[in-house]
Design an enzyme around this catalytic site. Structure first.
Site, PDB file in Angstrom:
ATOM      1  N   HIS A   1       1.509  -2.200  -2.885  1.00 40.63           N
ATOM      2  CA  HIS A   1       1.836  -3.354  -2.039  1.00 40.63           C
ATOM      3  C   HIS A   1       3.352  -3.344  -1.837  1.00 40.63           C
ATOM      4  O   HIS A   1       4.106  -2.882  -2.700  1.00 40.63           O
ATOM      5  CB  HIS A   1       1.405  -4.614  -2.793  1.00 40.63           C
ATOM      6  CG  HIS A   1       1.534  -5.900  -2.036  1.00 40.63           C
ATOM      7  ND1 HIS A   1       2.728  -6.569  -1.902  1.00 40.63           N
ATOM      8  CD2 HIS A   1       0.611  -6.653  -1.391  1.00 40.63           C
ATOM      9  CE1 HIS A   1       2.532  -7.679  -1.205  1.00 40.63           C
ATOM     10  NE2 HIS A   1       1.255  -7.757  -0.883  1.00 40.63           N
TER      11      HIS A   1
ATOM     12  N   ASP B   1       1.369  -3.589 -11.813  1.00 44.43           N
ATOM     13  CA  ASP B   1       1.116  -4.698 -10.906  1.00 44.43           C
ATOM     14  C   ASP B   1      -0.361  -5.069 -11.043  1.00 44.43           C
ATOM     15  O   ASP B   1      -1.238  -4.332 -10.596  1.00 44.43           O
ATOM     16  CB  ASP B   1       1.454  -4.255  -9.469  1.00 44.43           C
ATOM     17  CG  ASP B   1       1.148  -5.338  -8.447  1.00 44.43           C
ATOM     18  OD1 ASP B   1       0.564  -6.371  -8.808  1.00 44.43           O
ATOM     19  OD2 ASP B   1       1.491  -5.126  -7.263  1.00 44.43           O
TER      20      ASP B   1
ATOM     21  N   GLN C   1      -4.099  -7.598  -8.265  1.00 42.19           N
ATOM     22  CA  GLN C   1      -5.485  -7.468  -7.785  1.00 42.19           C
ATOM     23  C   GLN C   1      -6.453  -7.108  -8.906  1.00 42.19           C
ATOM     24  O   GLN C   1      -7.630  -6.887  -8.636  1.00 42.19           O
ATOM     25  CB  GLN C   1      -5.575  -6.395  -6.690  1.00 42.19           C
ATOM     26  CG  GLN C   1      -4.847  -6.743  -5.422  1.00 42.19           C
ATOM     27  CD  GLN C   1      -5.456  -7.924  -4.669  1.00 42.19           C
ATOM     28  OE1 GLN C   1      -6.598  -8.312  -4.888  1.00 42.19           O
ATOM     29  NE2 GLN C   1      -4.679  -8.512  -3.779  1.00 42.19           N
TER      30      GLN C   1
ATOM     31  N   LYS D   1      -4.292 -15.711  -7.102  1.00 46.00           N
ATOM     32  CA  LYS D   1      -5.328 -14.695  -6.866  1.00 46.00           C
ATOM     33  C   LYS D   1      -6.366 -14.700  -7.983  1.00 46.00           C
ATOM     34  O   LYS D   1      -7.323 -13.932  -7.952  1.00 46.00           O
ATOM     35  CB  LYS D   1      -4.697 -13.314  -6.745  1.00 46.00           C
ATOM     36  CG  LYS D   1      -3.877 -13.179  -5.454  1.00 46.00           C
ATOM     37  CD  LYS D   1      -3.451 -11.757  -5.233  1.00 46.00           C
ATOM     38  CE  LYS D   1      -2.251 -11.654  -4.332  1.00 46.00           C
ATOM     39  NZ  LYS D   1      -2.610 -11.567  -2.917  1.00 46.00           N
TER      40      LYS D   1
ATOM     41  N   CYS E   1       0.292  -5.866   3.859  1.00 46.08           N
ATOM     42  CA  CYS E   1       1.548  -5.620   3.122  1.00 46.08           C
ATOM     43  C   CYS E   1       1.473  -4.327   2.331  1.00 46.08           C
ATOM     44  O   CYS E   1       1.950  -4.254   1.186  1.00 46.08           O
ATOM     45  CB  CYS E   1       1.901  -6.781   2.195  1.00 46.08           C
ATOM     46  SG  CYS E   1       2.093  -8.328   3.052  1.00 46.08           S
TER      47      CYS E   1
HETATM   48  N1  PMP Z   1       0.765  -6.785  -5.515  1.00 42.50           N
HETATM   49  C1  PMP Z   1      -0.473  -6.700  -4.983  1.00 42.50           C
HETATM   50  C2  PMP Z   1      -1.330  -5.513  -5.310  1.00 42.50           C
HETATM   51  C3  PMP Z   1      -0.927  -7.718  -4.153  1.00 42.50           C
HETATM   52  O1  PMP Z   1      -2.144  -7.640  -3.628  1.00 42.50           O
HETATM   53  C4  PMP Z   1      -0.080  -8.823  -3.873  1.00 42.50           C
HETATM   54  C5  PMP Z   1      -0.511  -9.938  -2.933  1.00 42.50           C
HETATM   55  N2  PMP Z   1      -1.213  -9.526  -1.798  1.00 42.50           N
HETATM   56  C6  PMP Z   1       1.180  -8.855  -4.460  1.00 42.50           C
HETATM   57  C7  PMP Z   1       1.566  -7.828  -5.279  1.00 42.50           C
HETATM   58  C8  PMP Z   1       2.113  -9.983  -4.227  1.00 42.50           C
HETATM   59  O2  PMP Z   1       1.598 -11.173  -4.714  1.00 42.50           O
HETATM   60  P1  PMP Z   1       2.276 -12.559  -4.357  1.00 42.50           P
HETATM   61  O3  PMP Z   1       2.403 -12.596  -2.866  1.00 42.50           O
HETATM   62  O4  PMP Z   1       1.319 -13.574  -4.888  1.00 42.50           O
HETATM   63  O5  PMP Z   1       3.592 -12.577  -5.051  1.00 42.50           O
END
Ligand code: PMP
Length: 394
Positions: A111, A188, A191, A214, A352
Protein backbone atom coordinates in the site's frame (compact mmCIF):
# COMPACT_ATOMS: atom_id res chain seq x y z
CA UNK A 1 -27.53 -1.52 12.61
CA UNK A 2 -25.93 -0.07 9.47
CA UNK A 3 -25.92 -3.46 7.71
CA UNK A 4 -29.75 -3.19 7.65
CA UNK A 5 -29.61 0.06 5.65
CA UNK A 6 -31.39 0.33 2.33
CA UNK A 7 -29.44 1.67 -0.63
CA UNK A 8 -31.40 2.43 -3.80
CA UNK A 9 -34.31 0.56 -2.25
CA UNK A 10 -32.23 -2.61 -1.79
CA UNK A 11 -30.74 -4.18 1.32
CA UNK A 12 -27.16 -2.96 1.65
CA UNK A 13 -24.44 -5.48 0.86
CA UNK A 14 -21.19 -4.18 2.34
CA UNK A 15 -18.29 -5.57 0.33
CA UNK A 16 -15.87 -2.70 0.94
CA UNK A 17 -14.30 -4.16 4.07
CA UNK A 18 -10.72 -3.68 2.92
CA UNK A 19 -11.39 0.08 2.90
CA UNK A 20 -13.19 0.10 6.23
CA UNK A 21 -15.38 -2.22 8.29
CA UNK A 22 -18.78 -1.65 9.88
CA UNK A 23 -19.01 -1.36 13.65
CA UNK A 24 -20.78 -3.77 16.00
CA UNK A 25 -23.37 -2.16 18.31
CA UNK A 26 -21.13 -3.00 21.28
CA UNK A 27 -18.39 -0.74 19.86
CA UNK A 28 -20.81 2.14 19.27
CA UNK A 29 -22.29 1.66 22.76
CA UNK A 30 -18.85 1.55 24.39
CA UNK A 31 -17.83 4.89 22.88
CA UNK A 32 -21.13 6.41 23.89
CA UNK A 33 -20.72 5.04 27.45
CA UNK A 34 -17.26 6.57 27.62
CA UNK A 35 -18.60 10.04 26.85
CA UNK A 36 -21.56 9.60 29.20
CA UNK A 37 -19.71 8.23 32.22
CA UNK A 38 -15.92 8.36 31.92
CA UNK A 39 -14.82 11.27 29.76
CA UNK A 40 -11.74 13.07 31.06
CA UNK A 41 -8.18 13.59 30.01
CA UNK A 42 -6.00 10.76 31.25
CA UNK A 43 -2.99 10.25 33.53
CA UNK A 44 -2.78 13.75 34.98
CA UNK A 45 -5.43 14.32 37.65
CA UNK A 46 -6.55 13.13 41.04
CA UNK A 47 -10.25 13.21 40.28
CA UNK A 48 -12.59 10.27 39.72
CA UNK A 49 -13.27 10.74 36.01
CA UNK A 50 -9.57 10.97 35.22
CA UNK A 51 -9.16 7.62 36.93
CA UNK A 52 -12.07 6.10 34.97
CA UNK A 53 -10.80 7.42 31.64
CA UNK A 54 -7.24 6.29 32.37
CA UNK A 55 -8.44 2.84 33.42
CA UNK A 56 -10.55 2.49 30.27
CA UNK A 57 -7.70 3.64 28.01
CA UNK A 58 -5.11 1.40 29.65
CA UNK A 59 -7.53 -1.54 29.63
CA UNK A 60 -7.81 -1.04 25.86
CA UNK A 61 -4.01 -1.12 25.61
CA UNK A 62 -4.04 -4.42 27.49
CA UNK A 63 -6.63 -5.83 25.08
CA UNK A 64 -4.46 -4.85 22.11
CA UNK A 65 -1.44 -6.46 23.77
CA UNK A 66 -3.33 -9.74 24.18
CA UNK A 67 -4.86 -9.51 20.70
CA UNK A 68 -1.39 -9.21 19.12
CA UNK A 69 0.32 -11.60 21.53
CA UNK A 70 2.79 -8.90 22.59
CA UNK A 71 4.95 -9.49 25.65
CA UNK A 72 4.10 -6.24 27.42
CA UNK A 73 1.61 -3.35 27.36
CA UNK A 74 4.65 -1.09 27.07
CA UNK A 75 5.03 -2.32 23.50
CA UNK A 76 1.63 -0.96 22.40
CA UNK A 77 1.52 2.64 21.17
CA UNK A 78 -1.76 4.26 20.18
CA UNK A 79 -1.59 6.29 16.97
CA UNK A 80 -4.11 7.50 14.38
CA UNK A 81 -3.84 4.44 12.14
CA UNK A 82 -1.48 2.25 10.15
CA UNK A 83 -0.32 5.21 8.07
CA UNK A 84 0.66 7.23 11.11
CA UNK A 85 2.29 4.15 12.61
CA UNK A 86 4.58 3.61 9.62
CA UNK A 87 5.44 7.31 9.49
CA UNK A 88 6.25 7.18 13.20
CA UNK A 89 8.75 4.36 12.68
CA UNK A 90 10.23 6.00 9.57
CA UNK A 91 10.63 9.39 11.19
CA UNK A 92 11.84 8.22 14.59
CA UNK A 93 13.82 4.98 14.28
CA UNK A 94 14.47 5.49 10.56
CA UNK A 95 15.69 9.06 10.87
CA UNK A 96 17.84 8.10 13.85
CA UNK A 97 19.51 5.03 12.37
CA UNK A 98 19.53 5.12 8.57
CA UNK A 99 22.37 6.78 6.70
CA UNK A 100 23.52 7.21 3.14
CA UNK A 101 24.22 3.87 1.45
CA UNK A 102 21.91 1.89 3.73
CA UNK A 103 19.25 -0.25 2.08
CA UNK A 104 15.54 -0.65 2.73
CA UNK A 105 13.48 -3.43 1.19
CA UNK A 106 9.73 -3.27 0.58
CA UNK A 107 7.58 -5.61 -1.49
CA UNK A 108 5.85 -4.90 -4.79
CA UNK A 109 2.53 -5.54 -3.00
CA UNK A 110 2.69 -2.56 -0.66
CA UNK A 111 0.00 0.00 0.00
CA UNK A 112 1.25 3.55 -0.59
CA UNK A 113 1.36 3.93 3.21
CA UNK A 114 4.25 1.47 3.28
CA UNK A 115 6.04 2.97 0.28
CA UNK A 116 5.84 6.75 0.52
CA UNK A 117 7.33 7.19 4.04
CA UNK A 118 10.32 4.99 3.06
CA UNK A 119 10.78 6.56 -0.37
CA UNK A 120 10.79 10.03 1.19
CA UNK A 121 13.34 8.96 3.77
CA UNK A 122 15.41 7.25 1.08
CA UNK A 123 15.46 10.39 -1.07
CA UNK A 124 16.37 12.59 1.88
CA UNK A 125 19.09 10.33 3.25
CA UNK A 126 20.53 8.74 0.13
CA UNK A 127 19.21 5.27 1.01
CA UNK A 128 18.58 2.58 -1.59
CA UNK A 129 15.00 1.32 -1.81
CA UNK A 130 14.77 -2.23 -3.15
CA UNK A 131 11.57 -4.04 -4.12
CA UNK A 132 10.71 -7.73 -3.64
CA UNK A 133 9.14 -8.90 -6.92
CA UNK A 134 6.00 -11.01 -7.22
CA UNK A 135 4.90 -13.63 -9.75
CA UNK A 136 1.92 -13.29 -12.09
CA UNK A 137 -0.43 -14.55 -9.38
CA UNK A 138 0.77 -11.82 -7.01
CA UNK A 139 2.91 -14.06 -4.79
CA UNK A 140 6.18 -12.94 -3.23
CA UNK A 141 9.25 -14.46 -4.93
CA UNK A 142 11.20 -15.56 -1.88
CA UNK A 143 14.33 -16.57 -3.80
CA UNK A 144 14.49 -13.14 -5.41
CA UNK A 145 13.96 -11.55 -2.00
CA UNK A 146 16.85 -13.53 -0.53
CA UNK A 147 19.11 -12.12 -3.27
CA UNK A 148 18.17 -8.54 -2.33
CA UNK A 149 19.39 -8.88 1.26
CA UNK A 150 22.92 -7.60 1.86
CA UNK A 151 25.02 -6.45 4.78
CA UNK A 152 23.72 -2.93 4.07
CA UNK A 153 20.07 -3.92 4.49
CA UNK A 154 18.77 -2.17 7.61
CA UNK A 155 15.03 -2.64 7.24
CA UNK A 156 12.48 -4.83 5.52
CA UNK A 157 8.93 -3.41 5.49
CA UNK A 158 6.11 -5.50 4.04
CA UNK A 159 2.43 -6.24 4.28
CA UNK A 160 1.03 -9.42 5.79
CA UNK A 161 -1.98 -9.27 3.45
CA UNK A 162 -2.16 -7.23 0.24
CA UNK A 163 -5.10 -4.82 0.18
CA UNK A 164 -5.25 -4.80 -3.62
CA UNK A 165 -4.89 -8.54 -4.36
CA UNK A 166 -5.53 -10.30 -1.05
CA UNK A 167 -2.22 -12.20 -1.16
CA UNK A 168 -1.14 -13.53 2.23
CA UNK A 169 2.64 -13.13 2.33
CA UNK A 170 5.01 -15.71 3.89
CA UNK A 171 5.64 -13.39 6.83
CA UNK A 172 7.60 -15.77 9.06
CA UNK A 173 10.05 -16.58 6.28
CA UNK A 174 10.46 -12.96 5.20
CA UNK A 175 11.17 -11.94 8.79
CA UNK A 176 13.57 -14.79 9.51
CA UNK A 177 15.60 -14.06 6.38
CA UNK A 178 15.74 -10.35 7.23
CA UNK A 179 16.91 -11.06 10.77
CA UNK A 180 19.57 -13.44 9.46
CA UNK A 181 20.89 -10.54 7.40
CA UNK A 182 20.84 -8.29 10.47
CA UNK A 183 17.91 -6.15 9.31
CA UNK A 184 14.90 -5.00 11.32
CA UNK A 185 11.38 -5.74 10.11
CA UNK A 186 8.17 -3.75 10.04
CA UNK A 187 4.97 -5.66 9.26
CA UNK A 188 1.95 -3.80 7.92
CA UNK A 189 -0.97 -5.63 9.51
CA UNK A 190 -3.71 -3.29 8.25
CA UNK A 191 -5.32 -6.07 6.20
CA UNK A 192 -4.39 -9.07 8.31
CA UNK A 193 -5.64 -8.52 11.86
CA UNK A 194 -9.30 -8.66 10.87
CA UNK A 195 -8.95 -11.94 8.99
CA UNK A 196 -6.50 -14.18 10.85
CA UNK A 197 -4.97 -14.71 14.29
CA UNK A 198 -1.75 -12.70 14.65
CA UNK A 199 1.01 -13.22 17.18
CA UNK A 200 3.80 -10.67 16.96
CA UNK A 201 6.12 -12.74 19.15
CA UNK A 202 5.70 -15.85 17.01
CA UNK A 203 6.28 -13.69 13.92
CA UNK A 204 9.23 -12.02 15.65
CA UNK A 205 8.30 -8.70 14.00
CA UNK A 206 10.22 -5.68 15.28
CA UNK A 207 7.23 -3.43 14.57
CA UNK A 208 3.67 -4.27 13.58
CA UNK A 209 1.06 -1.65 12.69
CA UNK A 210 -2.69 -1.73 12.13
CA UNK A 211 -5.74 0.56 11.96
CA UNK A 212 -8.73 0.24 14.31
CA UNK A 213 -11.28 1.02 11.62
CA UNK A 214 -10.38 -2.04 9.56
CA UNK A 215 -10.96 -4.35 12.51
CA UNK A 216 -14.50 -3.22 13.35
CA UNK A 217 -13.28 -0.38 15.60
CA UNK A 218 -13.50 3.39 15.15
CA UNK A 219 -11.58 5.57 12.72
CA UNK A 220 -8.80 7.78 14.04
CA UNK A 221 -7.20 5.12 16.21
CA UNK A 222 -4.51 2.57 15.38
CA UNK A 223 -1.56 0.81 16.88
CA UNK A 224 2.18 0.48 16.59
CA UNK A 225 3.55 -2.60 18.30
CA UNK A 226 7.30 -2.38 18.78
CA UNK A 227 9.78 -4.50 20.69
CA UNK A 228 10.30 -2.80 24.01
CA UNK A 229 14.08 -2.49 23.85
CA UNK A 230 13.90 -0.95 20.36
CA UNK A 231 11.20 1.51 21.40
CA UNK A 232 13.15 2.62 24.46
CA UNK A 233 16.33 3.27 22.54
CA UNK A 234 14.47 5.23 19.84
CA UNK A 235 14.21 9.01 20.03
CA UNK A 236 10.62 10.17 20.44
CA UNK A 237 8.80 11.27 17.30
CA UNK A 238 6.62 14.18 18.42
CA UNK A 239 7.30 16.29 21.49
CA UNK A 240 4.78 17.66 23.97
CA UNK A 241 2.86 16.77 27.08
CA UNK A 242 2.42 13.23 28.36
CA UNK A 243 5.69 11.94 26.89
CA UNK A 244 8.12 13.64 29.26
CA UNK A 245 9.42 12.79 32.72
CA UNK A 246 10.90 16.19 33.37
CA UNK A 247 11.28 19.45 31.47
CA UNK A 248 13.57 22.37 32.13
CA UNK A 249 14.81 24.89 29.61
CA UNK A 250 18.17 23.17 29.84
CA UNK A 251 17.19 19.52 29.57
CA UNK A 252 14.28 17.22 28.76
CA UNK A 253 13.94 13.67 30.00
CA UNK A 254 11.50 11.38 28.25
CA UNK A 255 9.27 8.63 29.55
CA UNK A 256 9.89 5.09 28.43
CA UNK A 257 7.57 3.48 25.87
CA UNK A 258 4.70 3.69 25.27
CA UNK A 259 4.31 7.23 26.66
CA UNK A 260 7.42 8.58 24.91
CA UNK A 261 5.54 8.06 21.62
CA UNK A 262 2.17 9.43 22.76
CA UNK A 263 2.75 13.18 22.91
CA UNK A 264 -0.32 15.28 23.66
CA UNK A 265 -3.89 14.19 24.25
CA UNK A 266 -4.57 11.05 22.28
CA UNK A 267 -7.79 9.65 20.89
CA UNK A 268 -8.93 8.28 24.24
CA UNK A 269 -12.55 7.41 23.42
CA UNK A 270 -11.70 5.64 20.19
CA UNK A 271 -8.93 3.63 21.85
CA UNK A 272 -11.60 2.43 24.26
CA UNK A 273 -13.86 1.70 21.27
CA UNK A 274 -11.07 -0.31 19.68
CA UNK A 275 -10.85 -2.34 22.88
CA UNK A 276 -14.55 -3.19 22.49
CA UNK A 277 -13.98 -4.22 18.86
CA UNK A 278 -11.19 -6.53 19.97
CA UNK A 279 -13.51 -8.04 22.58
CA UNK A 280 -16.05 -8.63 19.83
CA UNK A 281 -13.74 -10.44 17.40
CA UNK A 282 -12.06 -12.32 20.22
CA UNK A 283 -15.43 -13.64 21.29
CA UNK A 284 -16.14 -14.81 17.74
CA UNK A 285 -12.61 -16.24 17.61
CA UNK A 286 -10.11 -15.12 14.99
CA UNK A 287 -9.57 -18.73 13.91
CA UNK A 288 -13.31 -19.14 13.32
CA UNK A 289 -13.44 -15.84 11.43
CA UNK A 290 -10.49 -16.90 9.26
CA UNK A 291 -12.03 -20.29 8.45
CA UNK A 292 -15.46 -18.84 7.64
CA UNK A 293 -14.02 -16.14 5.40
CA UNK A 294 -11.75 -18.62 3.66
CA UNK A 295 -14.75 -20.74 2.67
CA UNK A 296 -16.64 -17.62 1.56
CA UNK A 297 -13.67 -16.42 -0.51
CA UNK A 298 -13.40 -19.81 -2.22
CA UNK A 299 -17.11 -19.73 -3.00
CA UNK A 300 -16.93 -16.18 -4.33
CA UNK A 301 -13.82 -16.89 -6.41
CA UNK A 302 -15.45 -19.95 -7.92
CA UNK A 303 -18.66 -18.06 -8.78
CA UNK A 304 -16.96 -14.99 -10.19
CA UNK A 305 -14.52 -17.02 -12.29
CA UNK A 306 -17.46 -18.56 -14.17
CA UNK A 307 -18.64 -15.17 -15.46
CA UNK A 308 -17.51 -14.66 -19.08
CA UNK A 309 -15.18 -11.67 -19.43
CA UNK A 310 -14.11 -11.58 -15.77
CA UNK A 311 -10.36 -11.49 -15.16
CA UNK A 312 -9.38 -12.00 -11.53
CA UNK A 313 -6.44 -9.83 -10.53
CA UNK A 314 -4.46 -11.60 -7.83
CA UNK A 315 -4.73 -15.37 -7.84
CA UNK A 316 -2.30 -16.37 -5.11
CA UNK A 317 -2.80 -19.81 -3.54
CA UNK A 318 -2.92 -18.18 -0.12
CA UNK A 319 -5.37 -15.26 -0.04
CA UNK A 320 -7.61 -13.39 2.39
CA UNK A 321 -10.77 -11.37 1.88
CA UNK A 322 -10.06 -9.61 -1.43
CA UNK A 323 -11.42 -10.42 -4.91
CA UNK A 324 -10.03 -7.86 -7.35
CA UNK A 325 -11.29 -8.18 -10.91
CA UNK A 326 -11.97 -6.41 -14.17
CA UNK A 327 -14.82 -7.09 -16.58
CA UNK A 328 -14.27 -7.05 -20.32
CA UNK A 329 -16.19 -4.32 -22.10
CA UNK A 330 -16.82 -2.21 -18.99
CA UNK A 331 -14.90 0.41 -17.10
CA UNK A 332 -14.42 -0.42 -13.44
CA UNK A 333 -16.46 2.64 -12.56
CA UNK A 334 -19.37 1.35 -14.61
CA UNK A 335 -19.25 -1.96 -12.76
CA UNK A 336 -19.09 -0.16 -9.41
CA UNK A 337 -22.07 2.02 -10.30
CA UNK A 338 -24.13 -0.93 -11.52
CA UNK A 339 -23.42 -2.71 -8.23
CA UNK A 340 -24.32 0.39 -6.21
CA UNK A 341 -27.62 0.55 -8.09
CA UNK A 342 -28.38 -2.81 -6.51
CA UNK A 343 -27.24 -1.73 -3.04
CA UNK A 344 -23.85 -3.44 -3.27
CA UNK A 345 -20.83 -1.46 -2.06
CA UNK A 346 -17.44 -2.30 -3.59
CA UNK A 347 -14.35 -0.21 -4.15
CA UNK A 348 -13.17 0.69 -7.63
CA UNK A 349 -9.85 2.40 -8.29
CA UNK A 350 -6.17 1.85 -7.60
CA UNK A 351 -6.67 1.04 -3.89
CA UNK A 352 -3.62 3.16 -2.96
CA UNK A 353 -1.42 0.40 -4.35
CA UNK A 354 -0.47 1.56 -7.85
CA UNK A 355 2.83 -0.35 -8.16
CA UNK A 356 1.21 -3.78 -7.71
CA UNK A 357 -1.72 -3.03 -10.02
CA UNK A 358 0.72 -1.90 -12.71
CA UNK A 359 2.71 -5.08 -12.14
CA UNK A 360 -0.53 -6.94 -12.91
CA UNK A 361 -0.89 -4.77 -16.06
CA UNK A 362 -3.92 -2.76 -14.91
CA UNK A 363 -4.39 0.74 -13.53
CA UNK A 364 -7.51 0.01 -11.48
CA UNK A 365 -9.80 -2.86 -10.50
CA UNK A 366 -13.21 -3.55 -9.01
CA UNK A 367 -12.51 -4.83 -5.51
CA UNK A 368 -15.13 -6.63 -3.43
CA UNK A 369 -13.68 -7.49 -0.01
CA UNK A 370 -15.21 -9.78 2.59
CA UNK A 371 -15.70 -9.77 6.34
CA UNK A 372 -17.23 -12.24 8.80
CA UNK A 373 -20.70 -10.66 8.44
CA UNK A 374 -20.85 -11.34 4.70
CA UNK A 375 -22.73 -14.39 3.41
CA UNK A 376 -23.00 -16.55 0.29
CA UNK A 377 -26.17 -14.59 -0.49
CA UNK A 378 -24.14 -11.36 -0.59
CA UNK A 379 -21.77 -13.04 -3.03
CA UNK A 380 -24.69 -14.32 -5.13
CA UNK A 381 -26.10 -10.80 -5.42
CA UNK A 382 -22.69 -9.48 -6.51
CA UNK A 383 -22.24 -12.24 -9.07
CA UNK A 384 -25.78 -11.76 -10.42
CA UNK A 385 -25.06 -8.12 -11.29
CA UNK A 386 -21.67 -8.90 -12.85
CA UNK A 387 -23.26 -11.77 -14.84
CA UNK A 388 -26.06 -9.49 -16.08
CA UNK A 389 -23.49 -6.94 -17.28
CA UNK A 390 -21.43 -9.67 -18.89
CA UNK A 391 -24.38 -11.25 -20.70
CA UNK A 392 -25.53 -7.95 -22.18
CA UNK A 393 -22.04 -7.71 -23.67
CA UNK A 394 -22.09 -11.01 -25.53
N1 PMP B 1 -1.68 -0.68 4.66
C1 PMP B 1 -2.62 -1.42 4.04
C2 PMP B 1 -2.26 -2.79 3.54
C3 PMP B 1 -3.90 -0.90 3.89
O1 PMP B 1 -4.83 -1.63 3.28
C4 PMP B 1 -4.20 0.40 4.38
C5 PMP B 1 -5.57 1.03 4.20
N2 PMP B 1 -6.17 0.80 2.96
C6 PMP B 1 -3.18 1.11 5.02
C7 PMP B 1 -1.94 0.54 5.15
C8 PMP B 1 -3.42 2.46 5.57
O2 PMP B 1 -4.36 2.43 6.59
P1 PMP B 1 -4.98 3.78 7.16
O3 PMP B 1 -5.48 4.55 5.97
O4 PMP B 1 -6.08 3.31 8.06
O5 PMP B 1 -3.89 4.47 7.88
Amino acid sequence: MILNEKVNGKNLVWLDNAATTQKPQSVIDRISYFYQHENSNIHRAAHELAARATDAYEAARKKVQQFLGAGSVNEIIFVRGATEGINLVAQSWGAQHLKSGDEIIVSNLEHHANIVPWKRLADKRGLTLKVIPVDDDGQILLDEYAKLLTSRTRLVAFTQVSNALGTITPAEQIIALAHNAGAKVLVDGAQSVSHMPVNVQALDADWFVFSGHKVFGPTGIGVVYGKEDILNETEPWQGGGNMIQDVTFEEIRYHKAPNRFEAGTGNIADAVGLGAAIDYVTQLGMTNIGAYEHALLEYATHQLKQVPGVRLIGTAANKASVLSFILKGYSNDDVGKALNQEGIAVRTGHHCAQPILRRMRVETTVRPSLAFYNTCEDVDRLVAVVSRLASSQY
